[in-house]
Design an enzyme around this catalytic site. Structure first.
Site, PDB file in Angstrom:
ATOM      1  N   PRO A   2       0.746  -1.249   0.000  1.00  0.00           N
ATOM      2  CA  PRO A   2       0.000   0.000   0.000  1.00  0.00           C
ATOM      3  C   PRO A   2       0.779   1.305   0.000  1.00  0.00           C
ATOM      4  CG  PRO A   2      -0.268  -1.194   2.085  1.00  0.00           C
ATOM      5  CD  PRO A   2       0.868  -1.772   1.354  1.00  0.00           C
ATOM      6  N   GLU A   3       0.973   1.893  -1.138  1.00  0.00           N
ATOM      7  CA  GLU A   3       1.357   3.294  -1.236  1.00  0.00           C
ATOM      8  C   GLU A   3       0.295   3.913  -2.133  1.00  0.00           C
ATOM      9  OE1 GLU A   3       5.570   3.896  -2.025  1.00  0.00           O
ATOM     10  OE2 GLU A   3       6.104   2.247  -0.711  1.00  0.00           O
ATOM     11  N   LYS A  54      -2.795   8.277   0.367  1.00  0.00           N
ATOM     12  CA  LYS A  54      -2.798   6.954   0.976  1.00  0.00           C
ATOM     13  C   LYS A  54      -4.078   6.663   1.742  1.00  0.00           C
ATOM     14  CE  LYS A  54       1.926   6.637   1.829  1.00  0.00           C
ATOM     15  NZ  LYS A  54       3.066   6.370   2.736  1.00  0.00           N
ATOM     16  N   ASN A 183       7.694   4.120   1.017  1.00  0.00           N
ATOM     17  CA  ASN A 183       9.102   3.747   1.030  1.00  0.00           C
ATOM     18  C   ASN A 183       9.669   3.325  -0.324  1.00  0.00           C
ATOM     19  OD1 ASN A 183      11.468   3.634   2.519  1.00  0.00           O
ATOM     20  ND2 ASN A 183      11.238   1.453   2.954  1.00  0.00           N
TER      21      ASN A 183
END
Length: 439
Positions: A2-3, A54, A183
DNA sequence: CGTCCACGTCTAC
DNA sequence: TAGACCTGGACGG
Protein backbone atom coordinates in the site's frame (compact mmCIF):
# COMPACT_ATOMS: atom_id res chain seq x y z
CA UNK A 1 1.42 -3.20 -1.26
CA UNK A 2 0.00 0.00 0.00
CA UNK A 3 1.36 3.29 -1.24
CA UNK A 4 -0.59 5.83 -3.22
CA UNK A 5 -0.83 3.79 -6.42
CA UNK A 6 -2.03 0.68 -4.65
CA UNK A 7 -4.67 2.62 -2.79
CA UNK A 8 -5.90 4.04 -6.04
CA UNK A 9 -5.87 0.65 -7.72
CA UNK A 10 -7.84 -0.64 -4.78
CA UNK A 11 -10.50 1.98 -5.42
CA UNK A 12 -10.62 1.05 -9.11
CA UNK A 13 -10.89 -2.56 -8.11
CA UNK A 14 -13.80 -1.93 -5.80
CA UNK A 15 -15.64 0.10 -8.38
CA UNK A 16 -15.13 -2.51 -11.03
CA UNK A 17 -16.09 -5.48 -8.91
CA UNK A 18 -19.06 -3.81 -7.27
CA UNK A 19 -20.52 -2.25 -10.35
CA UNK A 20 -24.15 -3.23 -10.63
CA UNK A 21 -24.07 -5.20 -7.41
CA UNK A 22 -26.41 -4.70 -4.52
CA UNK A 23 -25.19 -5.23 -0.99
CA UNK A 24 -27.31 -5.93 2.00
CA UNK A 25 -27.38 -6.26 5.75
CA UNK A 26 -24.85 -5.08 8.27
CA UNK A 27 -21.18 -4.41 7.82
CA UNK A 28 -19.31 -7.04 9.75
CA UNK A 29 -16.11 -6.58 11.67
CA UNK A 30 -13.86 -9.38 12.83
CA UNK A 31 -13.58 -9.68 16.54
CA UNK A 32 -9.86 -9.43 16.81
CA UNK A 33 -9.73 -6.14 15.04
CA UNK A 34 -9.68 -3.12 17.28
CA UNK A 35 -11.01 -0.64 14.80
CA UNK A 36 -14.51 0.69 15.44
CA UNK A 37 -17.64 -0.99 14.26
CA UNK A 38 -19.23 0.40 11.16
CA UNK A 39 -22.81 1.03 12.22
CA UNK A 40 -24.35 0.71 8.83
CA UNK A 41 -27.17 -1.62 7.96
CA UNK A 42 -29.41 -1.49 5.00
CA UNK A 43 -31.56 -3.85 2.99
CA UNK A 44 -30.02 -2.69 -0.22
CA UNK A 45 -27.07 -0.46 -0.88
CA UNK A 46 -24.34 0.07 -3.38
CA UNK A 47 -20.63 0.68 -2.87
CA UNK A 48 -18.44 3.22 -4.57
CA UNK A 49 -14.80 3.97 -3.89
CA UNK A 50 -12.42 6.86 -4.31
CA UNK A 51 -8.85 7.46 -3.28
CA UNK A 52 -6.68 10.35 -2.24
CA UNK A 53 -3.03 9.82 -1.46
CA UNK A 54 -2.80 6.95 0.98
CA UNK A 55 -6.47 6.83 1.84
CA UNK A 56 -9.56 5.27 0.31
CA UNK A 57 -13.16 6.16 1.01
CA UNK A 58 -15.96 3.71 0.43
CA UNK A 59 -19.34 5.32 0.09
CA UNK A 60 -22.25 3.10 1.04
CA UNK A 61 -25.40 4.39 -0.57
CA UNK A 62 -28.83 3.00 0.23
CA UNK A 63 -30.44 1.72 -2.90
CA UNK A 64 -33.95 2.63 -3.92
CA UNK A 65 -35.83 -0.50 -3.51
CA UNK A 66 -39.14 1.15 -4.09
CA UNK A 67 -42.25 -0.84 -3.87
CA UNK A 68 -41.73 -2.72 -0.69
CA UNK A 69 -39.19 -2.15 1.99
CA UNK A 70 -40.73 1.15 2.61
CA UNK A 71 -41.91 0.39 6.01
CA UNK A 72 -38.86 -0.85 7.69
CA UNK A 73 -37.45 2.54 7.78
CA UNK A 74 -37.33 2.92 11.47
CA UNK A 75 -33.71 2.31 12.18
CA UNK A 76 -32.37 1.82 8.77
CA UNK A 77 -29.60 4.03 7.69
CA UNK A 78 -31.13 6.10 5.03
CA UNK A 79 -28.23 8.30 4.21
CA UNK A 80 -25.04 7.35 2.51
CA UNK A 81 -22.13 6.62 4.77
CA UNK A 82 -18.48 7.23 4.03
CA UNK A 83 -15.93 4.87 5.50
CA UNK A 84 -12.29 5.98 5.27
CA UNK A 85 -9.55 3.41 5.11
CA UNK A 86 -5.85 3.60 5.68
CA UNK A 87 -4.07 0.42 4.67
CA UNK A 88 -1.17 0.21 7.06
CA UNK A 89 1.47 -2.19 5.80
CA UNK A 90 -0.75 -4.93 4.52
CA UNK A 91 -4.26 -3.78 3.81
CA UNK A 92 -6.20 -4.34 0.60
CA UNK A 93 -9.64 -5.16 -0.69
CA UNK A 94 -10.74 -8.48 -1.99
CA UNK A 95 -13.93 -9.81 -3.44
CA UNK A 96 -14.71 -13.47 -2.93
CA UNK A 97 -17.45 -15.91 -2.37
CA UNK A 98 -18.54 -16.25 1.18
CA UNK A 99 -16.98 -19.66 1.43
CA UNK A 100 -13.63 -18.35 0.41
CA UNK A 101 -13.54 -15.60 2.95
CA UNK A 102 -9.87 -15.04 3.53
CA UNK A 103 -8.15 -15.17 6.81
CA UNK A 104 -7.65 -11.64 8.03
CA UNK A 105 -10.76 -10.33 6.35
CA UNK A 106 -11.45 -7.74 8.99
CA UNK A 107 -14.32 -5.79 7.56
CA UNK A 108 -16.93 -7.35 5.30
CA UNK A 109 -19.70 -6.20 3.03
CA UNK A 110 -22.16 -8.82 1.77
CA UNK A 111 -24.03 -8.93 -1.50
CA UNK A 112 -27.67 -9.83 -1.70
CA UNK A 113 -27.02 -12.72 -4.06
CA UNK A 114 -27.89 -16.31 -3.60
CA UNK A 115 -24.59 -17.64 -2.55
CA UNK A 116 -23.47 -14.44 -1.01
CA UNK A 117 -20.29 -12.81 -2.08
CA UNK A 118 -18.20 -10.55 0.05
CA UNK A 119 -16.14 -7.46 -0.38
CA UNK A 120 -13.61 -7.60 2.41
CA UNK A 121 -10.90 -5.42 3.76
CA UNK A 122 -8.06 -7.80 4.35
CA UNK A 123 -5.21 -6.80 6.58
CA UNK A 124 -2.79 -9.37 7.87
CA UNK A 125 -0.85 -7.18 10.22
CA UNK A 126 -3.77 -5.06 11.31
CA UNK A 127 -1.93 -1.79 11.08
CA UNK A 128 -4.67 -0.61 8.81
CA UNK A 129 -7.56 1.43 10.08
CA UNK A 130 -10.98 2.61 9.11
CA UNK A 131 -13.46 5.11 10.38
CA UNK A 132 -17.17 5.27 9.76
CA UNK A 133 -18.50 8.65 8.77
CA UNK A 134 -14.93 9.57 8.14
CA UNK A 135 -13.32 12.15 5.94
CA UNK A 136 -9.94 12.60 4.38
CA UNK A 137 -7.56 12.94 7.26
CA UNK A 138 -6.84 16.47 8.24
CA UNK A 139 -3.16 17.17 8.01
CA UNK A 140 -2.67 15.01 4.98
CA UNK A 141 -1.75 17.05 1.96
CA UNK A 142 -3.15 16.92 -1.55
CA UNK A 143 -2.78 13.68 -3.48
CA UNK A 144 0.46 13.54 -5.42
CA UNK A 145 -1.29 11.74 -8.25
CA UNK A 146 -4.64 13.44 -8.61
CA UNK A 147 -4.24 16.84 -7.05
CA UNK A 148 -0.95 17.63 -8.60
CA UNK A 149 -1.16 21.37 -8.84
CA UNK A 150 -2.20 21.91 -5.25
CA UNK A 151 0.33 19.33 -4.12
CA UNK A 152 3.06 21.35 -5.76
CA UNK A 153 1.78 24.55 -4.38
CA UNK A 154 1.51 23.12 -0.90
CA UNK A 155 5.15 22.12 -0.90
CA UNK A 156 6.64 25.15 -2.56
CA UNK A 157 4.77 27.66 -0.47
CA UNK A 158 5.76 26.03 2.80
CA UNK A 159 9.46 25.51 2.40
CA UNK A 160 10.12 27.29 5.66
CA UNK A 161 8.45 24.44 7.52
CA UNK A 162 10.91 22.54 9.63
CA UNK A 163 9.70 19.40 7.95
CA UNK A 164 12.10 20.39 5.21
CA UNK A 165 15.06 20.57 7.56
CA UNK A 166 15.21 16.83 7.24
CA UNK A 167 16.93 14.81 4.58
CA UNK A 168 14.90 14.68 1.41
CA UNK A 169 14.33 10.95 1.73
CA UNK A 170 12.64 11.49 5.07
CA UNK A 171 10.67 14.53 4.05
CA UNK A 172 9.22 12.51 1.20
CA UNK A 173 7.46 10.27 3.70
CA UNK A 174 5.74 13.21 5.35
CA UNK A 175 2.13 12.80 4.32
CA UNK A 176 1.36 16.39 5.10
CA UNK A 177 3.29 17.27 1.98
CA UNK A 178 3.64 14.04 0.03
CA UNK A 179 0.37 12.24 0.45
CA UNK A 180 0.78 8.97 -1.38
CA UNK A 181 4.54 8.58 -1.31
CA UNK A 182 5.89 5.62 0.61
CA UNK A 183 9.10 3.75 1.03
CA UNK A 184 9.48 2.25 -2.40
CA UNK A 185 8.31 5.36 -4.21
CA UNK A 186 10.76 7.65 -2.46
CA UNK A 187 13.58 5.41 -3.54
CA UNK A 188 12.40 5.20 -7.12
CA UNK A 189 11.81 8.93 -7.37
CA UNK A 190 15.16 9.99 -5.96
CA UNK A 191 16.89 7.39 -8.05
CA UNK A 192 15.51 8.79 -11.27
CA UNK A 193 17.12 12.13 -10.59
CA UNK A 194 20.14 10.72 -8.86
CA UNK A 195 19.45 12.88 -5.85
CA UNK A 196 21.38 11.67 -2.82
CA UNK A 197 18.82 10.70 -0.19
CA UNK A 198 20.47 12.46 2.72
CA UNK A 199 20.64 15.92 1.27
CA UNK A 200 18.58 18.49 3.13
CA UNK A 201 15.11 18.61 1.66
CA UNK A 202 14.90 22.38 1.49
CA UNK A 203 18.06 22.53 -0.50
CA UNK A 204 16.66 20.21 -3.11
CA UNK A 205 13.27 21.88 -3.24
CA UNK A 206 14.51 25.45 -3.36
CA UNK A 207 16.40 24.46 -6.42
CA UNK A 208 13.16 23.36 -7.96
CA UNK A 209 11.43 26.57 -7.28
CA UNK A 210 14.05 28.47 -9.13
CA UNK A 211 14.24 26.00 -11.85
CA UNK A 212 10.55 26.29 -12.29
CA UNK A 213 10.79 29.95 -13.04
CA UNK A 214 13.55 29.29 -15.42
CA UNK A 215 11.35 26.91 -17.19
CA UNK A 216 8.65 29.42 -17.64
CA UNK A 217 11.12 31.81 -19.05
CA UNK A 218 12.46 29.28 -21.41
CA UNK A 219 9.08 28.25 -22.51
CA UNK A 220 8.03 31.75 -23.15
CA UNK A 221 11.01 32.64 -25.17
CA UNK A 222 11.49 29.46 -27.06
CA UNK A 223 7.97 28.41 -27.60
CA UNK A 224 7.67 30.40 -30.71
CA UNK A 225 10.97 29.25 -31.94
CA UNK A 226 11.46 25.52 -31.96
CA UNK A 227 9.00 23.76 -29.72
CA UNK A 228 10.64 20.52 -30.40
CA UNK A 229 14.09 20.83 -29.08
CA UNK A 230 13.12 22.60 -25.92
CA UNK A 231 10.91 19.96 -24.45
CA UNK A 232 13.85 17.98 -23.25
CA UNK A 233 13.89 19.79 -19.94
CA UNK A 234 14.37 17.19 -17.24
CA UNK A 235 11.44 16.81 -14.89
CA UNK A 236 11.92 18.07 -11.38
CA UNK A 237 11.46 16.17 -8.16
CA UNK A 238 7.90 17.29 -7.61
CA UNK A 239 6.79 16.28 -11.05
CA UNK A 240 8.30 12.85 -10.50
CA UNK A 241 6.31 12.59 -7.28
CA UNK A 242 3.37 12.75 -9.63
CA UNK A 243 4.43 10.74 -12.67
CA UNK A 244 6.25 7.89 -10.99
CA UNK A 245 3.24 6.79 -8.92
CA UNK A 246 1.11 7.10 -12.03
CA UNK A 247 3.41 4.69 -13.79
CA UNK A 248 2.59 2.17 -11.13
CA UNK A 249 -1.10 2.81 -11.54
CA UNK A 250 -0.72 2.09 -15.20
CA UNK A 251 1.09 -1.12 -14.47
CA UNK A 252 -1.72 -2.22 -12.26
CA UNK A 253 -4.43 -1.34 -14.66
CA UNK A 254 -2.93 -3.57 -17.24
CA UNK A 255 -1.78 -6.02 -14.68
CA UNK A 256 -4.81 -7.25 -12.95
CA UNK A 257 -7.41 -7.03 -15.56
CA UNK A 258 -6.51 -10.41 -16.93
CA UNK A 259 -5.60 -11.50 -13.46
CA UNK A 260 -2.01 -11.06 -14.32
CA UNK A 261 0.66 -11.58 -11.79
CA UNK A 262 0.90 -8.06 -10.68
CA UNK A 263 3.45 -9.36 -8.32
CA UNK A 264 6.54 -9.59 -10.42
CA UNK A 265 5.34 -6.85 -12.68
CA UNK A 266 6.03 -4.33 -10.00
CA UNK A 267 9.30 -5.94 -9.12
CA UNK A 268 10.36 -5.81 -12.69
CA UNK A 269 9.46 -2.16 -12.75
CA UNK A 270 11.61 -1.27 -9.77
CA UNK A 271 14.89 0.30 -10.69
CA UNK A 272 16.24 0.86 -7.21
CA UNK A 273 14.14 -0.38 -4.32
CA UNK A 274 15.40 -3.80 -3.26
CA UNK A 275 17.35 -4.06 -6.48
CA UNK A 276 20.55 -5.96 -6.48
CA UNK A 277 23.54 -3.71 -6.66
CA UNK A 278 21.89 -0.72 -5.03
CA UNK A 279 22.91 0.66 -1.69
CA UNK A 280 20.71 0.86 1.35
CA UNK A 281 20.80 2.54 4.72
CA UNK A 282 18.34 3.01 7.50
CA UNK A 283 17.16 6.56 7.91
CA UNK A 284 16.56 8.42 11.17
CA UNK A 285 13.29 6.63 11.62
CA UNK A 286 14.75 3.23 11.07
CA UNK A 287 13.29 2.86 7.62
CA UNK A 288 15.42 1.50 4.86
CA UNK A 289 16.20 3.87 2.04
CA UNK A 290 17.52 2.40 -1.20
CA UNK A 291 19.69 4.48 -3.45
CA UNK A 292 22.59 4.47 -5.81
CA UNK A 293 25.89 6.16 -5.28
CA UNK A 294 26.45 8.97 -2.84
CA UNK A 295 24.17 8.92 0.22
CA UNK A 296 24.62 12.62 0.90
CA UNK A 297 25.75 14.49 4.00
CA UNK A 298 22.94 13.93 6.50
CA UNK A 299 23.38 10.21 6.98
CA UNK A 300 22.40 9.07 10.47
CA UNK A 301 25.24 7.96 12.64
CA UNK A 302 25.60 4.27 12.66
CA UNK A 303 23.16 3.74 9.86
CA UNK A 304 23.37 0.23 8.62
CA UNK A 305 22.81 -1.18 5.24
CA UNK A 306 20.06 -3.65 4.75
CA UNK A 307 19.32 -6.34 2.39
CA UNK A 308 16.04 -7.85 1.74
CA UNK A 309 14.08 -9.25 -1.03
CA UNK A 310 10.70 -7.77 -1.28
CA UNK A 311 8.51 -10.74 -1.30
CA UNK A 312 5.13 -9.17 -1.55
CA UNK A 313 2.48 -11.15 0.16
CA UNK A 314 1.44 -13.62 -2.45
CA UNK A 315 0.00 -12.20 -5.53
CA UNK A 316 -3.29 -10.67 -4.77
CA UNK A 317 -5.14 -11.74 -7.76
CA UNK A 318 -7.71 -9.71 -5.97
CA UNK A 319 -10.59 -10.57 -8.13
CA UNK A 320 -12.19 -13.68 -6.98
CA UNK A 321 -11.76 -16.99 -5.37
CA UNK A 322 -9.37 -19.22 -7.13
CA UNK A 323 -8.65 -18.50 -10.61
CA UNK A 324 -5.30 -17.14 -11.34
CA UNK A 325 -3.90 -19.56 -8.86
CA UNK A 326 -0.26 -19.68 -9.46
CA UNK A 327 0.31 -20.86 -12.93
CA UNK A 328 1.24 -17.45 -14.10
CA UNK A 329 3.88 -16.77 -11.57
CA UNK A 330 6.36 -18.94 -13.26
CA UNK A 331 5.95 -17.49 -16.64
CA UNK A 332 6.67 -14.08 -15.39
CA UNK A 333 9.07 -14.91 -12.69
CA UNK A 334 11.43 -15.82 -15.41
CA UNK A 335 11.69 -12.37 -16.73
CA UNK A 336 13.89 -11.10 -14.02
CA UNK A 337 15.30 -14.37 -12.99
CA UNK A 338 17.65 -13.96 -10.15
CA UNK A 339 17.48 -10.27 -10.16
CA UNK A 340 17.97 -9.93 -6.47
CA UNK A 341 20.72 -12.01 -5.20
CA UNK A 342 23.36 -10.79 -2.95
CA UNK A 343 23.68 -7.20 -2.27
CA UNK A 344 26.89 -5.43 -1.90
CA UNK A 345 25.85 -2.60 0.21
CA UNK A 346 27.70 0.52 1.01
CA UNK A 347 31.18 -0.68 1.25
CA UNK A 348 32.39 1.96 3.55
CA UNK A 349 30.14 0.56 6.16
CA UNK A 350 31.63 -2.81 6.61
CA UNK A 351 35.02 -1.60 7.53
CA UNK A 352 34.63 1.49 9.57
CA UNK A 353 31.32 2.30 11.05
CA UNK A 354 30.67 -1.24 11.88
CA UNK A 355 33.40 -1.05 14.42
CA UNK A 356 32.16 2.09 15.98
CA UNK A 357 29.26 0.05 17.04
CA UNK A 358 27.05 2.90 17.93
CA UNK A 359 24.07 1.33 16.33
CA UNK A 360 21.45 2.45 18.71
CA UNK A 361 18.80 1.79 16.22
CA UNK A 362 19.51 -1.84 15.94
CA UNK A 363 15.95 -2.81 15.71
CA UNK A 364 12.62 -1.32 15.87
CA UNK A 365 9.42 -3.01 15.62
CA UNK A 366 10.65 -6.08 17.35
CA UNK A 367 9.86 -5.83 20.92
CA UNK A 368 8.24 -9.12 21.22
CA UNK A 369 8.53 -10.58 24.62
CA UNK A 370 6.81 -13.71 23.68
CA UNK A 371 3.54 -12.23 24.45
CA UNK A 372 0.95 -14.74 23.68
CA UNK A 373 -0.60 -14.20 20.33
CA UNK A 374 -3.59 -12.68 21.98
CA UNK A 375 -5.16 -13.03 18.67
CA UNK A 376 -7.51 -15.76 18.04
CA UNK A 377 -7.07 -17.50 21.26
CA UNK A 378 -9.77 -15.72 23.02
CA UNK A 379 -11.47 -18.99 23.34
CA UNK A 380 -14.86 -17.58 23.82
CA UNK A 381 -16.35 -20.81 22.88
CA UNK A 382 -19.80 -19.90 23.91
CA UNK A 383 -20.65 -18.33 20.66
CA UNK A 384 -24.24 -17.77 21.59
CA UNK A 385 -25.75 -16.89 18.36
CA UNK A 386 -28.31 -19.48 17.65
CA UNK A 387 -29.54 -17.43 14.83
CA UNK A 388 -30.69 -20.17 12.57
CA UNK A 389 -28.45 -19.67 9.61
CA UNK A 390 -24.83 -19.99 10.27
CA UNK A 391 -23.44 -20.62 6.87
CA UNK A 392 -21.11 -23.54 6.56
CA UNK A 393 -17.85 -21.81 6.61
CA UNK A 394 -14.90 -22.68 8.68
CA UNK A 395 -15.11 -26.27 7.80
CA UNK A 396 -14.57 -25.57 4.18
CA UNK A 397 -11.61 -23.42 4.76
CA UNK A 398 -8.93 -25.07 2.77
CA UNK A 399 -6.57 -22.28 2.51
CA UNK A 400 -3.39 -23.89 3.47
CA UNK A 401 -4.06 -26.15 6.25
CA UNK A 402 -2.19 -24.60 9.07
CA UNK A 403 -4.08 -21.47 9.70
CA UNK A 404 -7.65 -22.30 10.04
CA UNK A 405 -8.17 -20.75 13.33
CA UNK A 406 -7.67 -17.07 13.31
CA UNK A 407 -9.98 -16.76 10.44
CA UNK A 408 -13.57 -16.29 11.09
CA UNK A 409 -14.85 -14.57 14.04
CA UNK A 410 -17.59 -12.30 13.37
CA UNK A 411 -19.22 -10.35 15.96
CA UNK A 412 -22.73 -10.42 14.94
CA UNK A 413 -24.55 -8.47 17.53
CA UNK A 414 -22.76 -5.24 16.88
CA UNK A 415 -25.36 -3.59 14.82
CA UNK A 416 -28.76 -4.78 15.66
CA UNK A 417 -30.03 -5.20 12.23
CA UNK A 418 -29.80 -8.74 11.34
CA UNK A 419 -32.55 -10.47 9.59
CA UNK A 420 -33.88 -7.38 8.03
CA UNK A 421 -34.08 -8.95 4.65
CA UNK A 422 -35.99 -11.91 5.82
CA UNK A 423 -38.69 -10.84 8.12
CA UNK A 424 -38.51 -7.22 8.87
CA UNK A 425 -38.84 -7.94 12.51
CA UNK A 426 -39.45 -4.74 14.33
CA UNK A 427 -36.38 -5.08 16.31
CA UNK A 428 -36.45 -6.03 19.88
CA UNK A 429 -34.90 -3.23 21.81
CA UNK A 430 -33.88 -5.79 24.31
CA UNK A 431 -32.05 -4.55 27.32
CA UNK A 432 -31.95 -0.90 26.85
CA UNK A 433 -28.26 -0.37 26.77
CA UNK A 434 -27.25 -0.56 23.21
CA UNK A 435 -30.32 -1.94 21.68
CA UNK A 436 -31.46 1.11 19.86
CA UNK A 437 -28.64 1.63 17.51
CA UNK A 438 -30.37 4.02 15.27
CA UNK A 439 -28.22 5.47 12.66
C1' DC B 1 13.78 -23.49 16.49
C1' DG B 2 15.12 -18.07 16.65
C1' DT B 3 16.27 -13.55 14.44
C1' DC B 4 15.50 -10.10 11.07
C1' DC B 5 12.72 -7.87 7.97
C1' DA B 6 8.47 -5.87 5.64
C1' DC B 7 4.70 -1.14 0.84
C1' DG B 8 2.75 2.90 7.92
C1' DT B 9 1.26 5.38 11.04
C1' DC B 10 0.54 6.75 16.17
C1' DT B 11 1.58 8.21 21.34
C1' DA B 12 4.10 8.72 24.84
C1' DC B 13 8.44 9.52 27.62
C1' DT C 1 13.35 9.66 18.84
C1' DA C 2 12.07 5.33 20.82
C1' DG C 3 8.64 2.04 21.06
C1' DA C 4 3.93 -0.07 20.00
C1' DC C 5 1.00 -2.15 17.12
C1' DC C 6 0.84 -7.16 14.30
C1' DT C 7 1.58 -11.47 11.20
C1' DG C 8 4.44 -14.15 8.46
C1' DG C 9 8.20 -15.13 5.08
C1' DA C 10 13.22 -15.77 4.53
C1' DC C 11 17.12 -17.32 6.36
C1' DG C 12 20.58 -19.17 9.94
C1' DG C 13 21.84 -22.70 13.35
Amino acid sequence: MPEGPELHLASLFVNRMCEGLVFTGAVEKSEVNKNPEVPFCCDAYIIKAQSRGKEVILTLTPFKNDGDSKRKVGKQTQHPMDVVFRFGMSGFFRFTSEDDLPKHAHLRFYTNERPRRVLSFEDTRRFGSWQANGTWQKDRGPCVMFEYESFRENVLSNLSDKAFDKPICEALLNQKYFNGIGNYLRAEILFRLQIPPFVKARTVLEGIELKNEDKKEIKKTTDTAGKKGVKVETPDLLSLCHTVPLEVVKLGENGYKPAKAEYSVLQAWMQCYCVDGMNSLSDHNGRTIWFKGDPGPMVPKGAKSRKHKWKIQKDHDYTDSKKAKKTHTESIAIEKPAKKKDNIKVKKESATSKAQGGSKKQKKDTKRVSKEPADENTKSKKQGKRSSKVPPRTGTNKIKGQHVEEVIKTKRNSVTCKESATKAKPQRRSSGTRGGRSR
